[in-house]
Scaffold this active site. Structure first.
Site, PDB file in Angstrom:
ATOM      1  N   ASP A  15       7.828  -7.650  11.315  1.00 43.28           N
ATOM      2  CA  ASP A  15       7.719  -8.940  10.627  1.00 43.28           C
ATOM      3  C   ASP A  15       8.636 -10.051  11.157  1.00 43.28           C
ATOM      4  O   ASP A  15       9.287 -10.755  10.372  1.00 43.28           O
ATOM      5  CB  ASP A  15       7.978  -8.751   9.130  1.00 43.28           C
ATOM      6  CG  ASP A  15       6.982  -7.823   8.462  1.00 43.28           C
ATOM      7  OD1 ASP A  15       6.111  -7.285   9.158  1.00 43.28           O
ATOM      8  OD2 ASP A  15       7.084  -7.635   7.237  1.00 43.28           O
ATOM      9  N   LYS A 110      -0.414  -6.370   7.634  1.00 44.13           N
ATOM     10  CA  LYS A 110      -0.223  -5.636   6.388  1.00 44.13           C
ATOM     11  C   LYS A 110      -0.137  -6.603   5.213  1.00 44.13           C
ATOM     12  O   LYS A 110       0.138  -7.774   5.395  1.00 44.13           O
ATOM     13  CB  LYS A 110       1.049  -4.772   6.449  1.00 44.13           C
ATOM     14  CG  LYS A 110       2.341  -5.558   6.640  1.00 44.13           C
ATOM     15  CD  LYS A 110       3.528  -4.613   6.830  1.00 44.13           C
ATOM     16  CE  LYS A 110       4.826  -5.346   7.054  1.00 44.13           C
ATOM     17  NZ  LYS A 110       5.285  -6.095   5.876  1.00 44.13           N
ATOM     18  N   CYS A 152      11.399  -4.866   4.422  1.00 44.26           N
ATOM     19  CA  CYS A 152      10.337  -4.289   5.246  1.00 44.26           C
ATOM     20  C   CYS A 152      10.863  -3.365   6.338  1.00 44.26           C
ATOM     21  O   CYS A 152      10.209  -2.381   6.685  1.00 44.26           O
ATOM     22  CB  CYS A 152       9.462  -5.396   5.816  1.00 44.26           C
ATOM     23  SG  CYS A 152       8.571  -6.299   4.511  1.00 44.26           S
TER      24      CYS A 152
END
Length: 197
Positions: A15, A110, A152
């Site tokens: 990310d 995602k 994350c």
């Protein structure tokens, strides 16, 4: 020993997106520096990886994404509900400009319509999971980098350990939202058997 056996390591880039670096809707201090540092790491060590997998939050516009975004008229709690971020139709979902994508072999999305933290919850454009990509490449060991250490990145490391992979969180190549939660996440990842660099 064949090449596949020798190159049984992958890099998971979690990310590193516009909304998670300085100037984004959920900015993490040090995000731009992390993007640049990951690019340098890939330039120097990219050949060591059988796969380089980059994940992105990829949320739907005009939706709470299963309660991941705060409901209209309510404030986010920054634990389970969040401000709008990484909407697939906007620039916030794009990779941060300092991240060199030339060595990325697989792109994973995602959180489409639902909460998702771990890269293992995502899929490639052709529907492959991270676990299946790693298995197909013969990977038994992963290095993990990215944003955010306490969310994350943490979830990705824990899922990798649960999948039986050897995991190293590379030093200087991740950034967290807050010092306290990042410290707790590092302790949790270490307790799960990850090597915390």
């Amino acid at each position: 020993m064949n090449e596949r056996t020798e190159r049984a390591k992958a890099l998971l880039i979690v990310d590193v997106q516009n909304d998670f670096v300085e100037g984004g809707s959920l900015a993490v201090t040090g995000g731009h520096d992390v993007a640049a540092a990951i690019s340098r790491h890939l330039e120097e060590h990219g050949d060591a990886y059988a796969a380089v997998i980059a994940s992105r939050d990829w949320h739907e516009a005009g939706s709470t994404n299963g309660g991941h975004f705060h409901a209209p008229g309510e404030e986010p709690d920054f634990a389970t509900t969040w401000p709008v971020h990484c909407v697939s139709t906007g620039p916030g979902s794009d990779y941060a400009p300092g991240l060199d994508l030339s060595r990325v072999t697989h792109h994973v999305r995602k959180g489409v319509g639902q909460p998702a933290y771990s890269a293992f919850e995502g899929q490639t454009e052709d529907g492959a999971t991270v676990a299946s990509v790693l298995d197909e490449a013969g990977v038994t060991e992963v290095d993990v980098v990215g944003i955010a250490t306490d969310y994350c990145v943490r979830a990705t490391v824990l899922d990798a350990r649960n999948a039986g992979l050897e995991v190293t969180l590379l030093p200087g190549l991740h950034a967290g939202v807050a010092e306290e939660t990042s410290r707790a996440a590092l302790e949790e990842m270490g307790a799960a058997g990850a090597v915390i660099g």
